[in-house]
Design an enzyme around this catalytic site. Structure first.
Site: not given
Ligand code: UT7
Length: 323
Positions: A113, A250, A280
């Site tokens: 990225c 980014h 992204n």
């Molecule tokens: O390009 C450079 C690198 N990339 C980034 O910069 C990305 C950085 N990270 C992020 O943007 C965020 O951490 C994410 C968008 C990937 C995730 O957001 P989060 O607030 O950290 O969510 P999480 O991983 O804590 O997930 C929360 C919940 C989980 O369920 P439980 O365990 O709380 O029941 C996941 O299973 O959301 C669930 N979940 C989804 N639900 C519906 C994860 N993906 C999805 C989805 N749809 N697509």
């Protein structure tokens, strides 16, 4: 003093728009979750057979047209990509051939990225040392080809696209009033590999692998590292953040953009965001956002513009330009 000045910019997106609702029909996700956690509303996904070089070429032609030059005037092509058409040769050489250019040099830069920022640092150095006068710098990706479409935690985040700029040598006075790149700052920390990587590659599995990410951990590092890169670049030219007209980050997650702006007390209205429309797009995201803000008239000649990114490796960095 020689400065590398942007004389043209262009973008190219696949025609295929995939909305959050489209994804929700195929997997257990929702528009509400994706928009609420990331700000993403839709992304472009390359059609079967549509390659990174096709998007790179489209962006290259648009940038050359905008600059009012043809490929004959280029000395080099640098393509930042993590999703090359082939393991070799470099996608930049494929673009070179398709532009009908049989002189100069073309090569790829791989910093995921952060690739466009890394490419900009390389192009800036080559221009300032006199090794090249005019360089086409492209960020182009088909991230959809690296995704595990069974993994809803990653596949909803990414998209495909390309953006490009033409950089040309320009004589400045060596002050911050000069047009062109004022400084670039690059960083990496290879110990953080396991947070964002592909589980395959030429020399390990003889496959390209699929993207793996510990989203929460990457998020925390992203805000910290991007904020540090912004501060380092502004400090290198002794320019207060309040004097910078536009921040072009980014585009991974709207919450990262907001968190970074808050951490540095940057006015959110000065932060260009296209994450809602593109998702992204890795190395393409900074030039896609840049082109959006140039074309809609926000970025104007004379403005101070700070580009910044962070990605797999980890790699991160920033570039400060007087437009
Ligand atoms: O390009 C450079 C690198 N990339 C980034 O910069 C990305 C950085 N990270 C992020 O943007 C965020 O951490 C994410 C968008 C990937 C995730 O957001 P989060 O607030 O950290 O969510 P999480 O991983 O804590 O997930 C929360 C919940 C989980 O369920 P439980 O365990 O709380 O029941 C996941 O299973 O959301 C669930 N979940 C989804 N639900 C519906 C994860 N993906 C999805 C989805 N749809 N697509």
């Amino acid at each position: 003093m020689i400065r590398a000045r942007v004389i043209g910019a262009g973008a190219c997106l696949p025609s295929n728009v995939v909305t959050n609702d489209d994804l929700a029909k195929k997997m257990d996700t929702s528009d509400e979750w994706i928009q609420g956690r990331t700000g993403i509303k839709q992304r472009r996904i390359a059609l079967p057979g549509e390659k990174t070089s096709d998007l790179a070429l489209g962006a290259a032609r648009a940038a050359l047209t905008d600059a009012g030059i043809d490929a004959g005037e280029l000395d080099m092509i640098i393509c930042a990509t993590t999703t090359p058409d082939e393991s070799f040769p470099a996608t930049a050489t494929i673009v070179q051939a398709r532009l009908g250019m049989a002189h100069g040099a073309a090569f790829d830069v791989q910093a995921v990225c952060s690739g466009f920022i890394y490419g900009m640092a390389v192009a800036d150095s080559l221009i300032r040392t006199g090794a090249a006068r005019t360089i086409l710098l492209i960020g182009a990706e088909t991230m959809s080809r690296l995704l595990d479409w069974e993994d809803r935690t990653t596949c909803v985040l990414f998209g495909d696209g390309a953006g490009a700029v033409v950089l040309q040598a320009h004589i400045g006075l060596g002050t911050n009033a000069d047009q062109g790149i004022l400084n670039t700052r690059l960083f990496s920390d290879g110990r953080l590999h396991d947070m964002l990587y592909t589980d395959g590659g030429v020399s390990s599995t003889q496959t390209v692998g699929k993207l793996k990410m510990q989203g929460k951990e990457v998020f925390k590092h992203a805000v910290t590292n991007i904020a540090a890169a912004i501060a380092a670049s502004a400090a290198a030219s002794n320019i207060p953040l309040s004097e910078i007209d536009w921040f072009v980050p980014h585009q991974a997650n709207q919450r990262i953009l907001d968190g970074t702006a808050k951490k540095l007390s940057i006015d959110p209205a000065k932060v260009i965001s296209t994450v809602a429309l593109h998702g992204n797009t890795s190395a393409a995201s900074v030039p896609l956002a840049l082109v959006t803000a140039i074309k809609d008239g926000r970025i104007k000649r004379g403005n101070l513009v700070l580009l910044e990114a962070m990605g797999g490796g980890f790699t991160w960095g920033a570039a400060l330009l007087r437009w």
